[in-house]
Design a protein around this motif. Structure first.
Motif, PDB file in Angstrom:
ATOM      1  N   PRO A  40       8.733  -0.713   6.372  1.00 19.59           N
ATOM      2  CA  PRO A  40       9.095  -0.297   5.187  1.00 19.59           C
ATOM      3  C   PRO A  40       8.862   1.252   5.316  1.00 19.59           C
ATOM      4  CG  PRO A  40       6.979  -1.861   5.224  1.00 19.59           C
ATOM      5  CD  PRO A  40       7.758  -1.740   6.611  1.00 19.59           C
ATOM      6  N   ASP A  41       9.267   2.094   4.193  1.00 18.83           N
ATOM      7  CA  ASP A  41       9.468   3.390   4.268  1.00 18.83           C
ATOM      8  C   ASP A  41       8.120   4.346   4.575  1.00 18.83           C
ATOM      9  OD1 ASP A  41      12.108   2.942   3.709  1.00 18.83           O
ATOM     10  OD2 ASP A  41      11.674   3.310   1.613  1.00 18.83           O
ATOM     11  N   ASN A  42       6.930   3.644   4.265  1.00 21.72           N
ATOM     12  CA  ASN A  42       5.831   4.230   4.261  1.00 21.72           C
ATOM     13  C   ASN A  42       5.363   4.042   5.776  1.00 21.72           C
ATOM     14  OD1 ASN A  42       5.283   1.930   3.613  1.00 21.72           O
ATOM     15  ND2 ASN A  42       3.460   2.098   2.619  1.00 21.72           N
ATOM     16  N   VAL A  43       6.041   3.723   6.454  1.00 17.65           N
ATOM     17  CA  VAL A  43       5.765   3.716   8.143  1.00 17.65           C
ATOM     18  C   VAL A  43       6.118   5.156   8.576  1.00 17.65           C
ATOM     19  CG1 VAL A  43       6.130   2.480  10.336  1.00 17.65           C
ATOM     20  CG2 VAL A  43       5.405   1.088   8.371  1.00 17.65           C
ATOM     21  N   ILE A  44       5.565   5.831   8.839  1.00 16.70           N
ATOM     22  CA  ILE A  44       6.083   7.185   9.166  1.00 16.70           C
ATOM     23  C   ILE A  44       6.191   7.578  10.834  1.00 16.70           C
ATOM     24  CG2 ILE A  44       5.431   8.340   7.029  1.00 16.70           C
ATOM     25  CD1 ILE A  44       3.046   9.348   8.673  1.00 16.70           C
ATOM     26  N   GLU A  45       5.417   6.644  11.594  1.00 17.09           N
ATOM     27  CA  GLU A  45       5.614   6.956  12.838  1.00 17.09           C
ATOM     28  C   GLU A  45       5.187   5.393  13.511  1.00 17.09           C
ATOM     29  OE1 GLU A  45       2.815   9.944  14.470  1.00 17.09           O
ATOM     30  OE2 GLU A  45       3.004   9.054  16.455  1.00 17.09           O
ATOM     31  N   VAL A  46       5.964   5.071  14.747  1.00 17.92           N
ATOM     32  CA  VAL A  46       5.713   3.962  15.554  1.00 17.92           C
ATOM     33  C   VAL A  46       5.318   4.527  17.073  1.00 17.92           C
ATOM     34  CG1 VAL A  46       6.395   1.839  16.310  1.00 17.92           C
ATOM     35  CG2 VAL A  46       7.344   2.775  14.080  1.00 17.92           C
ATOM     36  N   GLN A  47       4.237   3.936  17.529  1.00 16.45           N
ATOM     37  CA  GLN A  47       3.941   4.144  19.047  1.00 16.45           C
ATOM     38  C   GLN A  47       3.820   3.028  19.641  1.00 16.45           C
ATOM     39  OE1 GLN A  47       1.827   7.797  19.696  1.00 16.45           O
ATOM     40  NE2 GLN A  47       0.662   6.912  21.720  1.00 16.45           N
ATOM     41  N   GLU A  48       4.610   2.823  20.691  1.00 12.10           N
ATOM     42  CA  GLU A  48       4.586   1.792  21.442  1.00 12.10           C
ATOM     43  C   GLU A  48       3.941   1.738  22.774  1.00 12.10           C
ATOM     44  OE1 GLU A  48       8.942   1.272  21.363  1.00 12.10           O
ATOM     45  OE2 GLU A  48       8.671  -0.894  20.717  1.00 12.10           O
ATOM     46  N   MET A 101       0.759  -1.194  -0.044  1.00 14.42           N
ATOM     47  CA  MET A 101       0.020  -0.022   0.065  1.00 14.42           C
ATOM     48  C   MET A 101       1.047   1.344   0.087  1.00 14.42           C
ATOM     49  SD  MET A 101      -3.484  -0.480   0.921  1.00 14.42           S
ATOM     50  CE  MET A 101      -4.577  -1.738   1.425  1.00 14.42           C
ATOM     51  N   ARG A 102       1.474   1.373  -1.001  1.00 22.51           N
ATOM     52  CA  ARG A 102       2.590   2.631  -1.076  1.00 22.51           C
ATOM     53  C   ARG A 102       1.793   3.807  -1.005  1.00 22.51           C
ATOM     54  NH1 ARG A 102       7.264   0.415  -2.338  1.00 22.51           N
ATOM     55  NH2 ARG A 102       7.426  -1.681  -3.300  1.00 22.51           N
TER      56      ARG A 102
END
Lengths: 467, 482
Positions: free
Chosen positions: A54-62, A29-30
């Protein structure tokens, strides 16, 4: 579009079916940006991913189930409105609380989870619960159980919400409630995708679990039904992998018109090109599974042991990492006692596509499944499967009612050792049957379970809910 | 399939999330005993000095030295007594008997290290001669160790043995004192007191060594409890301040008298205060007995229901029984104290005019005020001790602090008004103590289930307190040296 994917205990912390699916999904899902809101069991997992995002993951909140959200600033006396009191009472009773009120209460920091669970307001609700429903049970047990149940949940409800145009949860449970909260607070659409039926899986675990007081099992199970209900009632669309799963969702309170079946898909071309294994005197059986109790590896070992006694030319390759170290250890010890030598191989995590070249057919003994990717991959590679009758497995092997391609493998009841042995014996003894079933399998995947079809359906779904 | 159901087991089993409340059975009932003993000995010494025909100034001077040694030592031991009580109670509960005696040596050593230099400095200016100063400092040291020992022996309910120790001290002091007055040396009577308390200390050490196993070591482990139960330590200090402020302030006010420059007293107030204080024995002794005999079994039953399988119905039933017993016992304490106070006010006043200590009208006025004040204090104090029994330390501390502040401020203000009103400061402070503590106990017991179960801490304390840090450093140094 900025999509928040809410994941619990899977991608990107561990390998497995859901994780693989998720990784391929995001990569494909680019056109969308993804925010991962991921729930881990404990804070030691923080930042330890087994996938390159992948590059289109712009934020990670754990967020973690063992984290404690403390109050910022001094403690102030709690004054709850009647609506808040009622919502808390219903939460304690696991009885469809007004979630918006609860989200507001914990998101605004009006009260911290620790303060709440030591507050008089909470205790009054517990007394009420004991008086009404647990009159004969130990009050302390009910109190401590409810506290243990609510503590991780309330900490999650107090954690910051990442912004997104759409919240998409990949399970009900804790993940489902976070996605519901995100959608509620930001007034954005909500989608739920279930790869299995989370609540039923938790129920099965709880019924077997040693750590839960027998008298308190019911409370725990009620709690997980409560979490599922929250997202079933609020999601704009609820997807499942197969028809039976959809029926269960409807049975559990989800309205029919919002339920959609979107089966998993794989990269068919990649697997169908694999050549069949060349003759080497052995019949090699592959099991692409993580070492986890839900995969019922012990039943697999017992069944293979029986088969190996009767057929000298069989080998079992268990392909997958360790999910539960204690359980894995028990499996290794059991295998050692069986003294099968080189005929039983724990290969660990491998490149499945490569390893399948050495395999004649595959085996899956899970107690619970959704639509297992490993079965689809095996089918696309023209390897028939022996599976337990869980999740979508029978539908995969025998086809839906409108599918007359034939059988792509054999399906037996879960934990049934003798039936497993007999099914494997058929495929070991009859090479022609293996080849015929393998062809049916590949045709079925080509027709219904291609990755591109699945992605297309999700794209349409996103467009539909965002409008 | 996604999900972390199995992980819940690990979180559920983690220590601290379900922290359990420990039993706390021994409340701070110790600080009245030392005062009583001090008073009895003082009366004894007064009688001896009258018999020996000491001049009034010599008698007052002797009394001053005794009183100052006693108050200084009580002040130092009060800093530790509540925490020591808790430490001994916890050690007994956990069956760690071997750490009790080392903690006695540790706490006693700290008391001496803190108290002796300060008192020495005072005596350097106040004492008339070296011998007297030496006896005073010895007496101070003995008193610290005796008061500390009483805390330990009270925790193991050696009440009878403590009283035997009192009798030994009084008898020995009186016997030696009787002999000493014929010697004619002014320090001889003081020496007798030192021997009396010395014998009591020896007696108590023997008792402790018989009961508690000892490896002859010294330990400061109890200091850690200051981090955890700081409120408890403060309760002791505030009550001490509240109880003594009105007496000490009067020494330096309009009715105070200077003895040789440094020792101040106000016998016209001190003697009625001491006698009125005796009336509080009624409720204190009654409280100890009723707690042990009637209240504790109900308390234990109730408490156990929370740790075991008590249903809400069982708990409600046990709670009703507990509260009935509590209400009854408090009612009895109230009536007994009321009768005792009336008896002291009307009969005591008449009888005391016949005692050869110069009881006059002014003293009688103070006596009546203070009888009432101590009577009210005694009942308030019983409520306060019940709050400690229920481990409501924060509110007990708050009430004790208000009591101390009122006692100090009002007694100070009264120094500038008519001397007739001296003692009213303590009376008002006691009244407030009684009203607040009874109200708090009523509030607390109306929500007993919440306090026992609902208010339990959810997450274990993980931070290390000031005292614990210092102890860790000390232990590190010791390991390094060895």
């Amino acid at each position: 579009m900025r999509i928040c994917l809410v994941l619990e205990g899977s991608y990107p912390y561990v390998h497995g079916g859901v994780s693989t699916w998720m990784h391929q999904y995001i990569t494909e899902m680019r056109e969308h940006e993804f925010v991962l809101w991921i729930i881990g069991a404990n804070q030691e997992q923080s930042g330890k991913y087994v996938y390159d995002l992948p590059d289109n993951v712009i934020e990670v909140q754990e967020v973690f189930l063992d984290q404690v959200v403390e109050r910022v600033g001094p403690t102030v006396p709690i004054h709850l409105s009647d609506r808040e009191q009622e919502a808390i009472r219903q939460l304690v009773f696991c009885d469809q609380p007004d979630w918006s009120v609860l989200f507001d209460l914990f998101q605004t920091g009006k009260i911290s989870p620790i303060e709440f669970l030591s507050s008089k307001e909470f205790f009054i609700a517990i007394q009420d619960l004991c008086a009404n429903e647990f009159g004969q049970f130990s009050m302390a047990n009910v109190f401590h159980t409810i506290r243990s149940i609510l503590f991780p949940l309330l900490n999650l409800l107090s954690s910051p919400i990442p912004k997104a145009d759409l919240y998409h949860s990949i399970s009900t449970g804790y993940g489902g409630i976070l996605a519901t909260m995100g959608s509620d607070r930001h007034s954005t659409p909500l989608i739920l995708t279930e790869h299995g039926i989370y609540t039923r899986e938790r129920e099965e675990e709880l019924l077997r679990a040693q750590w839960v007081l027998p008298t308190m099992r019911g409370l725990w199970i009620r709690f997980f039904y409560l979490l599922s209900d929250a997202i079933y009632q609020r999601a704009d669309k609820v997807t499942s992998l197969f028809t039976n799963a959809k029926n269960i969702q409807i049975e559990m309170g989800c309205s029919q018109e919002r339920c959609v079946v979107i089966p998993n898909g794989i990269d068919y071309e990649k697997f169908t090109k694999l050549p069949l294994k060349s003759e080497n005197g052995w019949v090699d059986i592959g099991a692409v599974v993580r070492l986890a109790p839900i995969k019922d590896i012990k039943t697999m070992l017992y069944a293979f042991y029986e088969l190996a006694l009767q057929r000298p030319n069989v080998r079992l390759h268990i392909l997958g990492g360790v999910d539960d170290p204690d359980y894995a250890q028990e499996c290794y010890q059991l295998a050692e006692k069986m003294q099968l030598g080189d005929r039983l191989i724990f290969a660990g995590r491998v490149m499945v596509q490569e390893y399948l070249k050495q395999i004649d057919f595959t085996l899956l003994t899970s107690l619970s499944e959704g639509l297992p990717l490993s079965v689809l991959e095996s089918m696309a590679a023209r390897r028939p499967c022996v599976t337990t009758d869980v999740g979508c497995c029978r539908e995969l092997l025998e086809g839906k009612c409108d599918d007359d391609l034939g059988r792509a493998g054999l399906c037996v009841p879960p934990t049934a050792v003798n039936e497993l042995v007999e099914a494997m014996k058929q495929l070991v003894d009859q090479e022609n049957l293996r080849i015929k079933m393998g062809q049916v399998a590949a045709e079925r995947v080509a027709h219904t379970y291609r990755f591109s079809q699945m992605i297309h359906q999700y794209r349409s779904l996103y467009k539909g809910v965002v409008g | 399939m996604a999900g972390i159901g199995f992980e819940l087991r690990k979180i559920y089993n983690q220590e601290g999330i379900l922290s359990k409340q420990r039993a706390y059975a021994y409340a701070g009932i110790v600080y009245m005993g030392p005062m009583l003993l001090g008073m009895m000995l003082t009366v004894g010494v007064v009688l001896l000095s009258v018999w020996a025909r000491f001049s009034i100034s010599e008698r007052d001077y002797l009394l001053s030295t005794l009183t100052y040694s006693m108050i200084f030592s009580l002040l130092i031991t009060t800093l530790f007594s509540q925490i020591i009580t808790r430490f001994v109670a916890d050690s007994l509960f956990e069956n760690k008997l071997d750490q009790i005696l080392p903690s006695y040596y540790g706490s006693s050593a700290l008391m001496l290290v803190l108290g002796v230099p300060i008192y020495l400095l005072y005596l350097f200016f106040a004492s008339r001669n070296f011998g007297e100063g030496l006896l005073c400092i010895i007496l101070f040291g003995e008193l610290c160790l005796v008061w500390n020992g009483i805390t330990y022996l009270t925790a193991i309910k050696y009440y009878r043995k403590i009283i035997q120790g009192f009798v030994i001290a009084i008898l020995l002091t009186m016997t030696l004192g009787s002999v000493s007055i014929f010697i004619g040396d002014s320090n001889a009577l003081l020496f007798s007191v030192c021997v009396g308390y010395g014998a009591m200390l020896f007696w108590m050490l023997q008792l402790m060594q018989d009961y508690f196993p000892s490896a002859g070591t010294i330990s400061f482990e109890f200091l850690k409890l200051f981090d955890q139960f700081g409120d408890l330590a403060k309760v002791g200090i505030y009550l001490f301040v509240g109880l003594f402020a009105h007496i000490v302030l009067n020494w330096f006010g309009p009715i105070g008298r200077s003895q040789n420059g440094f020792f101040h007293t106000a016998p016209v107030y001190d003697v009625p205060a001491m006698l009125a204080f005796l009336s509080t024995l009624v409720s204190t002794l009654n409280f100890i007995m009723s707690v042990e005999i009637s209240f504790y079994p109900r308390f234990r039953t109730y408490f156990d229901l929370f740790n075991h399988e008590g249903s809400i119905g069982d708990i409600q039933q046990a709670e009703q029984r507990l509260l009935d017993v509590l209400a009854n016992e408090l009612k009895y304490v109230f009536w007994k104290q009321l009768l005792a106070t009336i008896f002291f006010m009307f009969v005591g006043g008449v009888l005391l005019t016949y005692v050869p200590i110069g009881f006059n009208n002014q003293m009688n006025g103070y006596f009546l005020t203070l009888c009432l004040a101590y009577g009210i204090f005694a009942i308030g104090n019983v409520y306060l001790l019940m709050l400690l029994y229920f481990a409501d330390y924060a509110n007990t501390k708050k009430i004790a602090r208000i009591f101390a502040m009122l006692s100090v401020i009002l007694s100070l203000v009264l120094q500038f008004l008519d001397t007739t009103f001296l003692g009213y400061g303590f009376l008002i402070a006691s009244l407030v103590l009684f009203l607040m503590s009874s109200r708090q106990l009523s509030d607390y017991t109306s929500d007993l289930q919440y306090h026992f179960l609902g208010s339990q801490k959810l997450v274990a304390r993980t931070s290390v307190g000031w005292f614990e840090k210092k102890l860790q450093l000390l232990e590190k140094d010791e390991r390094h040296e060895s």
